[in-house]
Every structure is written in structure tokens, then in C-alpha cells.
Design an enzyme around this catalytic site. Structure first.
Site, PDB file in Angstrom:
ATOM      1  N   HIS A  93       0.864  -1.190   0.000  1.00 55.17           N
ATOM      2  CA  HIS A  93       0.000   0.000   0.000  1.00 55.17           C
ATOM      3  C   HIS A  93       0.894   1.231   0.000  1.00 55.17           C
ATOM      4  O   HIS A  93       1.692   1.434   0.920  1.00 55.17           O
ATOM      5  CB  HIS A  93      -0.925   0.021   1.222  1.00 55.17           C
ATOM      6  CG  HIS A  93      -1.899   1.169   1.179  1.00 55.17           C
ATOM      7  ND1 HIS A  93      -3.167   1.038   0.664  1.00 55.17           N
ATOM      8  CD2 HIS A  93      -1.781   2.472   1.579  1.00 55.17           C
ATOM      9  CE1 HIS A  93      -3.803   2.206   0.741  1.00 55.17           C
ATOM     10  NE2 HIS A  93      -2.971   3.088   1.288  1.00 55.17           N
ATOM     11  N   CYS A  94       0.766   2.051  -1.030  1.00 53.24           N
ATOM     12  CA  CYS A  94       1.636   3.213  -1.190  1.00 53.24           C
ATOM     13  C   CYS A  94       0.912   4.468  -0.699  1.00 53.24           C
ATOM     14  O   CYS A  94      -0.085   4.882  -1.304  1.00 53.24           O
ATOM     15  CB  CYS A  94       2.037   3.383  -2.653  1.00 53.24           C
ATOM     16  SG  CYS A  94       3.135   4.787  -2.935  1.00 53.24           S
ATOM     17  N   PRO A  95       1.371   5.101   0.385  1.00 52.16           N
ATOM     18  CA  PRO A  95       0.706   6.314   0.870  1.00 52.16           C
ATOM     19  C   PRO A  95       0.834   7.480  -0.099  1.00 52.16           C
ATOM     20  O   PRO A  95      -0.026   8.370  -0.112  1.00 52.16           O
ATOM     21  CB  PRO A  95       1.424   6.603   2.199  1.00 52.16           C
ATOM     22  CG  PRO A  95       2.745   5.923   2.079  1.00 52.16           C
ATOM     23  CD  PRO A  95       2.515   4.721   1.222  1.00 52.16           C
ATOM     24  N   ASN A 122      -1.991   6.965  -2.236  1.00 50.48           N
ATOM     25  CA  ASN A 122      -3.253   6.727  -1.520  1.00 50.48           C
ATOM     26  C   ASN A 122      -3.996   5.551  -2.151  1.00 50.48           C
ATOM     27  O   ASN A 122      -5.219   5.575  -2.310  1.00 50.48           O
ATOM     28  CB  ASN A 122      -4.137   7.981  -1.541  1.00 50.48           C
ATOM     29  CG  ASN A 122      -5.311   7.870  -0.579  1.00 50.48           C
ATOM     30  OD1 ASN A 122      -5.217   7.220   0.458  1.00 50.48           O
ATOM     31  ND2 ASN A 122      -6.433   8.484  -0.928  1.00 50.48           N
ATOM     32  N   ASN A 123      -3.248   4.528  -2.478  1.00 44.58           N
ATOM     33  CA  ASN A 123      -3.819   3.378  -3.168  1.00 44.58           C
ATOM     34  C   ASN A 123      -2.883   2.189  -3.003  1.00 44.58           C
ATOM     35  O   ASN A 123      -1.689   2.349  -2.756  1.00 44.58           O
ATOM     36  CB  ASN A 123      -3.995   3.687  -4.659  1.00 44.58           C
ATOM     37  CG  ASN A 123      -4.937   2.725  -5.347  1.00 44.58           C
ATOM     38  OD1 ASN A 123      -5.553   1.867  -4.716  1.00 44.58           O
ATOM     39  ND2 ASN A 123      -5.068   2.857  -6.663  1.00 44.58           N
TER      40      ASN A 123
END
Length: 362
Positions: free
Chosen positions: A161-163, A166-167
């Protein structure tokens, strides 16, 4: 005496009952047939972190947009006029065309990585093979599917999950993620290289290098110093003094791009290595544990989803020849991956688990 012994025995019995009750409460609090007790004990802390990442995601996305926009603004405001005034005509065409190409690819792949659904497990798919049960969703999972605690759902071929997006990075947007990282790294390196002459003067780098060499020579004679070295006048200095160049903007631009190129470059190289091996970030951790376990049994672990370096990249990027590589990789393209992310083909020539000291095949 008997009454005293009776009271003591009764209190001991009550104490045992309390101990059993506390033990039962602990077991009911930590019981999960699909997970470990440690996970459940630290669940409140994990939940707080997941919520923080979820709610801060839009802030990180806006931060990427603002920082990228600031770099573009400074480049147009201070660097493009310098290029038009100081570089040859061929350099001008190359820098302007290549720079706008990188900007187009960065913007496209970032937008697609943010807005594309990485892939969810459908409720019913004909012929879907389930390899495990998700301990969070308590539902079947296809191969290479993992649960995202931030999105609170299972993702097909989840990487992480890549902040900053945001996805989740999963099956359907993995290509956009690695392309964005690659083109962003190339773009920041491009900015660092083309703005270095301006940064060299604005940051007084010549003077700083001269002082450093002078300080070193006070102890050991290593450098041949030119006493007028920090007073030399070059064409860049003349241009900056003759034009309205914001030195603070140039220093901000160069340091920001250099830091991003270094950090994001290392991350991109790591993901290039994983993709070449046919693994995701999650699978890397799982496969490493499995390798260590099989090594103790004198068995070799084989990744069944590793089709070879070139085939792994073809499968991810969705090309099969040079023409489709140009059209789908080097230009903006919203084509879908070859695989549906649910039913994966096994590598055509997978190695078998085999005993390293005999011909035993597991």
C-alpha cells in the site's frame, strides 16, 4: 480448626476459579484460528497506524502534486530562459522536447496509479482456484492475493500500500506504479544535470570547494590551489547577474530533485529487481521464509511465477515485440494486463523441489 481449613480451601478454590476466568478471557481475546496471538495483541496499534495512513493518503497525494508543480514552475521561470540564452540550438531542442516528454509520462502514470483500482477478489469467478483463506475477510483467496489492512480488502497480486498514491499497488496498477517511479527518477536526474551550472554558482559551490581544499591542505598537501579560483568569472555568473534569476529557487530545485532522485532511484531499483525475479514485495518476504524453511530440509525453493526476466517484464508491461513496447511502454497507454490476476499460469519449465544431496523429488 476445621472451619479455618474450610475457609482456606474455599478461598483457594475461588482463586483457582478467578485464574480460570482470566485465562478464559485471555483466550477469547486472542483466539483466531487463522492468525497468531501476537497479531491480535498488537491489533489496536496496527489499527491506529492503518487509519493514519488511510486518512493521510490524500495529503501525500496533494504533496506530490504540489512539489512536482513547484519544480515545473521553477524550471519554466528560471531554467528554460537560461537554456534558451546559453545553450546551443540542438541542446535547446533536446532539453525542451525530452523534458516535456518526461513531464507527460510522469503526470500520466501518476494519475493512472492513483485512480486505477488494483483489483479485488470477485465474489464468483468460473474456474477460480483458491490457495488459502484470508484471516481478515475469512474468504477464499486466489494465488498471489493478499489482504490490505488500510483498504480493508484483499487485493489481486498485492505488492504494497503506497501512501504517496493513496492506493494499493496491485495487479491492475503495478505497471503504472513502476513506470511512474522510473520516469520520475529519470525526470529528477534530468533536472539535476541541466540545472547544475546554475546551482554551482547560486550555492557558491566553487567557494565552498576552495575552502574545503584549503582546510585539508592545512593538514596534508593534497590539492593544488588557485588563489583566484573562488573569484573566477564565467558565462553562467554573467548570465545570472544580468538576469532576474532567483537563487533560492535554483537551490531548492536542485536539492529537492537530487534527494528524490537518490531515494526514489533506490526504491525503483529494488522493484526492478523484484519484478525481474517474478515477485512482489509481499511475496519476497513470504518466499524468503519458505526458502529458509526448505533449506533446513535440504530442499530448494522454486518460484512458480517466475517466467524469466524478459517474460516477467512482458507480462507486467503488456508488450510482446518492439512495436508494442514503443506504443505501450514508451508512450502513454491504458491497456490492461495480459492476465486477469486470478488464474495464473505456472511457469512452463519450473524446477521441482529436489533434495540437494540425492535424486529425491518432493
Amino acid at each position: 480448626m476445621k472451619s479455618f481449613s474450610f475457609r482456606v480451601a474455599r478461598k483457594l478454590q475461588l482463586l483457582k476459579e478467578y485464574v480460570k476466568y482470566i485465562k478464559l478471557c485471555w483466550l477469547s481475546f486472542t483466539y483466531n484460528s487463522y492468525g497468531s496471538k501476537t497479531d491480535l495483541v498488537f491489533e489496536p496499534i496496527f489499527t491506529f497506524v492503518y487509519y493514519a495512513v488511510h486518512w493521510c493518503g490524500p495529503i501525500f497525494v496533494c504533496l506530490v502534486v504540489l512539489l512536482t508543480s513547484s519544480v515545473v514552475f521553477v524550471y519554466y521561470h528560471d531554467v528554460i530562459p537560461y537554456v534558451l540564452a546559453m545553450r546551443s540550438q540542438i541542446d535547446q531542442y533536446l532539453i525542451i522536447i525530452y523534458g516535456h516528454y518526461l513531464l507527460m509520462m510522469i503526470a500520466f502514470h501518476f494519475y493512472m496509479a492513483v485512480t486505477t483500482d488494483p483489483g479485488k477478489v470477485p465474489s464468483e469467478v468460473k474456474g477460480m482456484v483458491s490457495t488459502s483463506v484470508c484471516k481478515r475477510c475469512v474468504s477464499p483467496k486466489p494465488p498471489r492475493t493478499h489482504h490490505c489492512s488500510v483498504c480493508k480488502t484483499c487485493r489481486l497480486k498485492m505488492d504494497h500500500h503506497c501512501p504517496w498514491l493513496n492506493n494499493c499497488v496491485g495487479h491492475f496498477n503495478h505497471r503504472y506504479f513502476i513506470s511512474f517511479c522510473t520516469f520520475m527518477t529519470m525526470g529528477t536526474i534530468f533536472v539535476v544535470m541541466t540545472t547544475y551550472p546554475l546551482f554551482y554558482y547560486c550555492f557558491h559551490l566553487r567557494r565552498k570547494i576552495y575552502r574545503m581544499q584549503k582546510n585539508v591542505n592545512d593538514f596534508v598537501e593534497l590539492f593544488t590551489l588557485n588563489k583566484t579560483g573562488n573569484q573566477e568569472v564565467d558565462l553562467v555568473e554573467i548570465y545570472i547577474r544580468s538576469n532576474d534569476v532567483n537563487k533560492g529557487f535554483i537551490i531548492y530545485l536542485w536539492i529537492l530533485c537530487f534527494a528524490v532522485a537518490f531515494a526514489l532511484g533506490l526504491l525503483t531499483l529494488w522493484h526492478i529487481y523484484l519484478i525481474s525475479k517474478g515477485e512482489t514485495s509481499v511475496e519476497k518476504l513470504i518466499n524468503q521464509k519458505e526458502r529458509e524453511r526448505l533449506l533446513q530440509l535440504k530442499l530448494e525453493f522454486v518460484n512458480l511465477y517466475n517466467y524469466g526476466v524478459l517474460s516477467n517484464w512482458k507480462l507486467l508491461l503488456g508488450f510482446h515485440d518492439f512495436r508494442t513496447f514503443i506504443r505501450r511502454v514508451m508512450l502513454p497507454s491504458a491497456h490492461h494486463p495480459y492476465c486477469n490476476g486470478i488464474n495464473w499460469k505456472i511457469s512452463p519449465n519450473p524446477k521441482s523441489y529436489h533434495n540437494q544431496n540425492s535424486s529425491f523429488t518432493a
